[in-house]
Motif scaffolding. Structure first.
Motif, mmCIF file in Angstrom:
data_model
loop_
_atom_site.group_PDB
_atom_site.id
_atom_site.type_symbol
_atom_site.label_atom_id
_atom_site.label_comp_id
_atom_site.label_asym_id
_atom_site.label_seq_id
_atom_site.Cartn_x
_atom_site.Cartn_y
_atom_site.Cartn_z
ATOM 1 N N UNK A 275 0.817 -1.213 0.000
ATOM 2 C CA UNK A 275 0.000 0.000 0.000
ATOM 3 C C UNK A 275 0.857 1.272 0.000
ATOM 4 N N UNK A 276 1.984 1.233 0.700
ATOM 5 C CA UNK A 276 2.784 2.453 0.872
ATOM 6 C C UNK A 276 3.896 2.605 -0.159
ATOM 7 N N UNK A 277 4.226 1.536 -0.895
ATOM 8 C CA UNK A 277 5.339 1.572 -1.847
ATOM 9 C C UNK A 277 5.225 2.783 -2.770
ATOM 10 N N UNK A 278 6.345 3.485 -3.030
ATOM 11 C CA UNK A 278 7.738 3.134 -2.716
ATOM 12 C C UNK A 278 8.221 3.597 -1.336
ATOM 13 N N UNK A 279 7.311 4.102 -0.508
ATOM 14 C CA UNK A 279 7.705 4.511 0.841
ATOM 15 C C UNK A 279 7.640 3.340 1.811
ATOM 16 N N UNK A 280 8.345 3.472 2.931
ATOM 17 C CA UNK A 280 8.136 2.613 4.101
ATOM 18 C C UNK A 280 7.579 3.491 5.207
ATOM 19 N N UNK A 281 6.550 3.007 5.884
ATOM 20 C CA UNK A 281 5.979 3.763 6.985
ATOM 21 C C UNK A 281 5.897 2.867 8.219
ATOM 22 N N UNK A 282 5.756 3.489 9.371
ATOM 23 C CA UNK A 282 5.683 2.739 10.628
ATOM 24 C C UNK A 282 4.464 1.830 10.630
ATOM 25 N N UNK A 283 4.654 0.585 11.066
ATOM 26 C CA UNK A 283 3.549 -0.353 11.215
ATOM 27 C C UNK A 283 3.081 -0.316 12.661
ATOM 28 N N UNK A 284 1.874 0.173 12.882
ATOM 29 C CA UNK A 284 1.353 0.337 14.241
ATOM 30 C C UNK A 284 1.052 -1.023 14.881
ATOM 31 N N UNK A 285 1.270 -1.098 16.183
ATOM 32 C CA UNK A 285 0.968 -2.302 16.974
ATOM 33 C C UNK A 285 1.679 -3.549 16.441
ATOM 34 N N UNK A 286 2.914 -3.373 15.991
ATOM 35 C CA UNK A 286 3.678 -4.496 15.444
ATOM 36 C C UNK A 286 4.835 -4.856 16.379
ATOM 37 N N UNK A 287 5.167 -6.144 16.389
ATOM 38 C CA UNK A 287 6.265 -6.639 17.223
ATOM 39 C C UNK A 287 7.543 -6.700 16.388
ATOM 40 N N UNK A 288 8.601 -6.108 16.890
ATOM 41 C CA UNK A 288 9.883 -6.157 16.186
ATOM 42 C C UNK A 288 10.498 -7.557 16.274
ATOM 43 N N UNK A 289 11.257 -7.898 15.267
ATOM 44 C CA UNK A 289 11.981 -9.160 15.270
ATOM 45 C C UNK A 289 13.337 -8.933 15.933
ATOM 46 N N UNK A 290 13.505 -9.483 17.121
ATOM 47 C CA UNK A 290 14.787 -9.388 17.825
ATOM 48 C C UNK A 290 15.624 -10.614 17.448
ATOM 49 N N UNK A 291 16.528 -10.417 16.498
ATOM 50 C CA UNK A 291 17.255 -11.565 15.947
ATOM 51 C C UNK A 291 18.085 -12.279 17.002
ATOM 52 N N UNK A 292 18.520 -11.566 18.046
ATOM 53 C CA UNK A 292 19.337 -12.195 19.083
ATOM 54 C C UNK A 292 18.527 -13.171 19.944
ATOM 55 N N UNK A 293 17.208 -13.112 19.817
ATOM 56 C CA UNK A 293 16.363 -14.033 20.577
ATOM 57 C C UNK A 293 16.059 -15.314 19.798
ATOM 58 N N UNK A 294 16.393 -15.344 18.511
ATOM 59 C CA UNK A 294 16.019 -16.483 17.675
ATOM 60 C C UNK A 294 16.811 -17.738 17.991
ATOM 61 N N UNK A 295 18.076 -17.590 18.325
ATOM 62 C CA UNK A 295 18.909 -18.763 18.588
ATOM 63 C C UNK A 295 19.411 -19.359 17.297
ATOM 64 N N UNK A 296 18.513 -19.964 16.509
ATOM 65 C CA UNK A 296 18.920 -20.562 15.236
ATOM 66 C C UNK A 296 17.732 -20.623 14.289
ATOM 67 N N UNK A 297 18.037 -20.688 13.008
ATOM 68 C CA UNK A 297 17.039 -20.854 11.967
ATOM 69 C C UNK A 297 17.343 -22.131 11.205
ATOM 70 N N UNK A 298 16.298 -22.796 10.714
ATOM 71 C CA UNK A 298 16.476 -24.104 10.087
ATOM 72 C C UNK A 298 15.933 -24.101 8.664
ATOM 73 N N UNK A 299 16.669 -24.759 7.785
ATOM 74 C CA UNK A 299 16.266 -24.883 6.384
ATOM 75 C C UNK A 299 16.471 -26.326 5.945
ATOM 76 N N UNK A 300 15.480 -26.863 5.235
ATOM 77 C CA UNK A 300 15.548 -28.242 4.752
ATOM 78 C C UNK A 300 15.041 -28.301 3.318
#
Length: 387
Positions: A275-300
């Motif tokens: 909807x906002x392209x080509x801009x980026x705007x703040x997403x209200x009531x959204x949770x940030x992804x804290x990558x340091x909390x992930x531990x590991x990611x898996x791919x198969x």
């Protein structure tokens, strides 16, 4: 500039999340038209909050009921109403953006007409590109229309490719959560219930797409979409199982660099970006992804023997013509039968396979050819199921 939003499929999962984005950005977006289905109570709620200029529903009697409640709003119903919702002419100078969030091939004709009107598209309706990608992309180029993908995977690819030379793409890598039954063997899929199939581990989605995720047909449809959206050969579109649904897709370039887009499993992120392209705007009531909390990611790697619908999609895409229409139509019909508890889960892929095997391909189908094949396949499966 403020944007008119023409929302097709407003009472579904994507539609409601689109409305949430509009709700928090009313200075940017105006709900101009609303196409809903049969959920009239939810339609009334949306009308009361957003006051659209035009509303369409599936049934004539519902349109009459709504017209009596809202005499100042233009009302219509059925396919013609859906087309009007995609091509309505508001009396303002705002930019026009059609959000196609309807499920199934019903979205094809309204999408074509919106493109002819010169309206830009934010597309969540997979079936339109799957069945008529050659028509849609040709028309979009002809009418200088921008097509923004709403699917999280295609939005991820779009973001990874932003500013890049698309001639330097080596592979598109689309991630898959694996769906409701990702840890079950094929033997363990015997007799699974509709309720079990609708229990997706990561995402909150509509019922049809959730079943498609469980069969992996959803990923197959995304492969065909990616082929059309990014003009990449099928042999350079890969799929991988990624249980966490954090990496939404990746692009490998010719120098072996890989770009990935990460984020929480929140469909409002790709919706708002479209909807906002080509801009980026703040997403209200959204949770940030804290990558340091992930531990590991898996791919198969994804196994075609475990997920045959994914193979059917690759094969249909490479064959081309009406084969992808048959793939989509037979899957739509079979999923509907399963959701109504008329067939077993594994019967979905059997029905799709049988229809693909018996089809005589039209190599360069017109819109009328596509609609005829779609209708014929669905009617055949419906009739056979009631025998």
């Amino acid at each position: 500039m403020k944007k008119n939003i023409f929302l097709l499929g407003g009472t579904g999962s994507i539609g409601l999340q689109t409305l949430d984005v509009i709700r928090h950005n009313k200075q940017r977006y105006q709900l101009c038209t609303l196409a809903a289905g049969r959920n009239i109570s939810k339609t009334i709620e949306i009308i009361d909050e957003f006051n659209p200029l035009f509303v369409s529903v599936t049934r004539e009697q519902d349109a009459r009921q709504l017209q009596a409640l809202y005499p100042h709003i233009v009302m219509d119903y059925g396919e013609q109403g859906l087309i009007q919702a995609a091509t309505f002419e508001p009396n303002n100078n705002y930019e026009n953006l059609v959000v196609t969030a309807v499920v199934g091939s019903v979205g094809l004709v309204p999408t074509v007409e919106a493109i002819k009107k010169g309206y830009n598209l934010a597309i969540a309706n997979k079936e339109t590109l799957v069945t008529a990608g050659h028509i849609i992309m040709h028309l979009a180029n002809k009418h200088n229309v921008t097509i923004m993908p709403i699917d999280s995977e295609h939005s991820a690819l779009f973001q990874c490719l932003n500013g890049e030379n698309d001639k330097k793409i080596k592979d598109l890598i689309i991630t898959a959560s694996g769906g409701s039954f990702r840890d079950r063997t094929r033997e363990e899929l015997e007799g699974v219930s509709v309720k079990q199939a609708l229990s997706h581990p990561n995402w909150s989605m509509g019922s049809k797409i959730t079943i498609d995720s469980a069969t992996m047909m959803n990923k197959g449809l995304e492969v065909i979409e990616a082929h059309w959206l990014y003009n990449v050969p099928y042999e350079h579109i890969k799929t991988v199982l990624h249980r966490e649904s954090i990496v939404h897709s990746m692009v490998e370039f010719v120098d072996t660099s890989i770009m990935a887009q990460l984020g929480t499993p929140d469909m409002r992120i790709p919706i708002q970006y479209a909807l906002s392209y080509p801009e980026r705007i703040e997403l209200k009531n959204a949770k940030s992804l804290n990558v340091w909390e992930l531990g590991s990611l898996h791919f198969e790697p994804l196994d075609f023997n475990r997920f045959p619908c994914l193979k059917y999609a690759y094969d249909s895409g490479q064959t081309g013509g009406t084969m992808t229409t048959v793939l989509n139509a037979s899957n739509e019909a079979a999923v509907s039968l399963f959701l109504n508890e008329k067939i077993n889960f594994l019967d979905i892929e059997t029905i799709v396979y049988n229809e693909l095997e018996s089809h005589n391909v039209i190599k360069n189908p017109s819109l009328d050819d596509i609609r005829a094949v779609d209708s014929e396949i669905k009617e055949k499966i419906k009739t056979n199921s009631s025998l």
